[in-house]
Design a protein around this motif. Structure first.
Motif, short mmCIF file in Angstrom:
data_model
loop_
_atom_site.label_atom_id
_atom_site.label_comp_id
_atom_site.label_asym_id
_atom_site.label_seq_id
_atom_site.Cartn_x
_atom_site.Cartn_y
_atom_site.Cartn_z
N HIS A 48 -2.82 -0.64 -3.96
CA HIS A 48 -1.94 -0.23 -2.86
C HIS A 48 -2.79 0.12 -1.61
O HIS A 48 -3.85 0.74 -1.73
CB HIS A 48 -1.12 0.98 -3.30
CG HIS A 48 -0.02 1.30 -2.36
ND1 HIS A 48 -0.23 1.95 -1.15
CD2 HIS A 48 1.31 1.05 -2.40
CE1 HIS A 48 0.91 2.08 -0.51
NE2 HIS A 48 1.87 1.54 -1.25
N TRP B 176 4.67 -3.74 -4.99
CA TRP B 176 6.13 -3.82 -4.92
C TRP B 176 6.64 -3.81 -3.48
O TRP B 176 7.69 -4.39 -3.18
CB TRP B 176 6.76 -2.64 -5.67
CG TRP B 176 6.59 -1.34 -4.96
CD1 TRP B 176 5.48 -0.53 -5.00
CD2 TRP B 176 7.51 -0.71 -4.07
NE1 TRP B 176 5.68 0.56 -4.19
CE2 TRP B 176 6.91 0.47 -3.60
CE3 TRP B 176 8.79 -1.03 -3.63
CZ2 TRP B 176 7.54 1.34 -2.71
CZ3 TRP B 176 9.43 -0.18 -2.73
CH2 TRP B 176 8.80 0.99 -2.29
N TRP B 177 5.94 -3.13 -2.58
CA TRP B 177 6.35 -2.92 -1.19
C TRP B 177 6.11 -4.16 -0.32
O TRP B 177 6.61 -4.21 0.80
CB TRP B 177 5.53 -1.77 -0.60
CG TRP B 177 4.09 -2.14 -0.66
CD1 TRP B 177 3.22 -1.90 -1.68
CD2 TRP B 177 3.37 -2.93 0.28
NE1 TRP B 177 2.01 -2.50 -1.44
CE2 TRP B 177 2.08 -3.14 -0.24
CE3 TRP B 177 3.70 -3.49 1.52
CZ2 TRP B 177 1.10 -3.88 0.43
CZ3 TRP B 177 2.74 -4.23 2.18
CH2 TRP B 177 1.46 -4.42 1.63
N TRP C 93 7.07 3.61 -9.02
CA TRP C 93 6.72 4.33 -7.78
C TRP C 93 7.82 5.31 -7.46
O TRP C 93 9.01 4.94 -7.48
CB TRP C 93 6.61 3.30 -6.64
CG TRP C 93 6.45 3.88 -5.27
CD1 TRP C 93 7.45 4.37 -4.46
CD2 TRP C 93 5.24 4.01 -4.53
NE1 TRP C 93 6.91 4.79 -3.26
CE2 TRP C 93 5.56 4.59 -3.28
CE3 TRP C 93 3.91 3.70 -4.80
CZ2 TRP C 93 4.60 4.85 -2.30
CZ3 TRP C 93 2.96 3.95 -3.83
CH2 TRP C 93 3.30 4.52 -2.60
N LEU D 292 14.52 3.45 1.38
CA LEU D 292 15.59 3.03 0.48
C LEU D 292 16.66 4.11 0.44
O LEU D 292 16.33 5.29 0.33
CB LEU D 292 15.03 2.82 -0.93
CG LEU D 292 14.16 1.60 -1.14
CD1 LEU D 292 13.48 1.67 -2.52
CD2 LEU D 292 14.99 0.32 -1.04
N SER E 97 18.89 3.61 -4.62
CA SER E 97 18.79 2.16 -4.48
C SER E 97 17.37 1.66 -4.77
O SER E 97 16.38 2.34 -4.50
CB SER E 97 19.16 1.75 -3.05
OG SER E 97 18.84 0.39 -2.84
N PRO F 95 2.44 1.16 4.06
CA PRO F 95 3.19 0.92 2.82
C PRO F 95 3.37 2.15 1.93
O PRO F 95 4.24 2.15 1.06
CB PRO F 95 2.37 -0.15 2.11
CG PRO F 95 1.68 -0.89 3.23
CD PRO F 95 1.37 0.17 4.26
N MET F 96 2.59 3.20 2.13
CA MET F 96 2.83 4.39 1.29
C MET F 96 4.13 5.08 1.67
O MET F 96 4.61 5.94 0.94
CB MET F 96 1.64 5.37 1.34
CG MET F 96 1.43 6.06 2.63
SD MET F 96 -0.11 7.06 2.54
CE MET F 96 -0.26 7.54 4.26
N ALA G 83 6.91 3.18 2.20
CA ALA G 83 7.91 2.11 2.07
C ALA G 83 9.19 2.56 1.40
O ALA G 83 10.27 2.07 1.73
CB ALA G 83 7.32 0.93 1.30
N SER G 84 9.11 3.50 0.47
CA SER G 84 10.35 3.88 -0.23
C SER G 84 11.12 4.96 0.51
O SER G 84 12.35 4.97 0.47
CB SER G 84 10.05 4.34 -1.65
OG SER G 84 9.19 5.46 -1.65
N ASP G 85 10.43 5.87 1.20
CA ASP G 85 11.17 7.02 1.73
C ASP G 85 11.25 7.07 3.26
O ASP G 85 11.96 7.93 3.79
CB ASP G 85 10.60 8.34 1.19
CG ASP G 85 9.13 8.54 1.51
OD1 ASP G 85 8.51 7.63 2.10
OD2 ASP G 85 8.59 9.60 1.16
#
Lengths: 288, 288
Positions: A152, A190-191, A216, B114, B118, B153-154, B156-158
């Protein structure tokens, strides 16, 4: 409880505090058929003894973790790192020969970060390519596949200057696919907006040396190295990624590798069972 | 001390705990010529009053931070977010008109993470594109450029499902470059193996809406949002990145935006001076 997925492999880092004997025992007792090993616990008992123990376990051997750390400039430290990788290649071949039928001789490589005081990311990446070139003939002679693992991008400065699957494949492209491939690890890639295309490319080019899964979730652990979770406990879509890997024809074992302080604090047999359960619900439905 | 670089702009987040009056005062008193503002402190005094204060300061206005958070599914929450972005567009136009000559009407957009529960990253990205499409006509009418900011990218989810400059440019490609561009922020993209190519592409396509700088250093802060450092204190090569931006013809202001608990705990006037000093040594040598 039903039997674990026959393609599940436990990466030993998931039960980090178990010694080799314990790791082999709890994995086999849970009905898991394969294991990926780490160099430190193998060398703690010695390679020959480790190979005997592995053979006795009846488990398949999937990967050896890990080599790499290739970004040092020319000098004795770099030479020492390359020599250490040569030993890792030998270990990988020996362990793969000792594992049950279907074992694979795959050595996972982590590129290494920027050397202290350096800001030369491009130069560091060139040195990774040079190191792979130096080791490839020895890997080939030993029948070992070197798996370049993109990490990552949050590890780009201190762990791995190879950050995407595309970049790993660009490096691997100079070499025979039997000798140099890539590790496809869901946590690390994944990102990536290009991830599905690059998995397909990795398949076309014959480069998927190993498929590794874990999840993650945020907030990240204070030590971001320890942010890996059981499959299904976070936000990674194992459906699309696993189907992409399956579509390439990859039909070998799939490792779960979790670095997580809470998981490490748990009993190894419980961790292996929970790994098998979460793999069965999050990953297995997407396998043929 | 020598005068700050004439192209330096202080992003207000760097002195987060200063109110608008203080932020404008310490920036101007340090001899810095430009500032990027945040919505909360602007709305604390009201837009008209903020515009008057900005005009009185004599500073150029460089960006307004921030809009976005576009990943919600269709429904009242999404509509509320779009309405809030419409207000941010108005604010941006008003502030740019109030700033000194050379001000730019740029609204920085953070895509959003996300939605809760999701795992549909691809769907979330499509909703970002849809939202930009919904807002583009209003931005055009107001003379505002929407700057899609890829985040590391760290996040990417939040925080932001847009993780690379290439991806931001792919979204922007559907629109007039005067209306939709990208934010080029060193912290978020320095690691990207494609970064130099994508900066060149952004220039060719007329999409560099703002160039922002700060540094990357490990270990990351426990709250990874707060890991941004003064330029030169980490590992980012401001030479290659800045030269790449300059080579595109970008000749406008350059913002320093630092989220860092230690920097925030320091006195705002000291922070602005130190920002100017570190910019002069790490970034200015690479400007024409």
């Amino acid at each position: 409880m039903t039997a674990p997925d026959p393609r599940l492999s436990i990466n030993q880092a998931t039960i980090k505090h178990a010694d080799l004997a314990t790791a082999l025992r709890v994995t086999a007792e849970a009905g898991v058929q394969a294991i990926g090993l780490w160099r430190e616990p193998v060398n703690e008992v010695g390679l020959d003894e480790a190979a005997r123990m592995l053979a006795d376990s009846g488990l398949r051997f999937t990967t050896h973790c890990r080599g790499g750390f290739f970004t040092l400039p020319v000098g004795p430290e770099r030479e020492a790192a390359l020599d250490d990788n040569r030993r890792a290649i030998e270990e990988t071949a020996t362990l793969a020969a000792a594992g049950a039928e279907g074992s694979t001789a795959v050595l996972v490589l982590v590129a290494g970060g920027l050397p202290p005081g350096s800001r030369d990311l491009i130069g560091a990446r060139e040195r990774v390519r040079d190191a792979v070139g130096a080791l490839a003939p020895e890997a080939e002679a030993a029948g070992v596949t070197l798996a370049i693992e993109p990490l990552h991008p949050m590890y780009a400065s201190d762990r791995a200057v190879v950050s995407t699957l595309g970049q790993a494949l660009d490096i691997a492209a100079d070499f025979d696919p039997e000798v140099v491939g890539a590790a496809v690890d869901t946590f690390h890639i994944w990102w990536d907006p290009q991830v599905l295309d690059q998995i397909a490319r990795a398949g076309r080019e014959g480069r998927i040396a190993t498929y590794q899964v874990c999840d993650w979730k945020t907030p990240l652990a204070a030590d971001v190295l320890l942010s890996r979770h059981y499959t299904g406990e976070g936000v990674i879509d194992f459906g699309s990624l696993t189907r992409a890997v399956v579509a390439t024809g990859y039909d070998r074992d799939i490792e779960v590798e979790i670095f997580n302080a809470d998981v490490w604090a748990d009993a190894p047999d419980r961790v292996v069972r929970h790994t098998a359960e979460t793999f069965a619900s999050a990953v297995s439905p997407h396998l043929p």
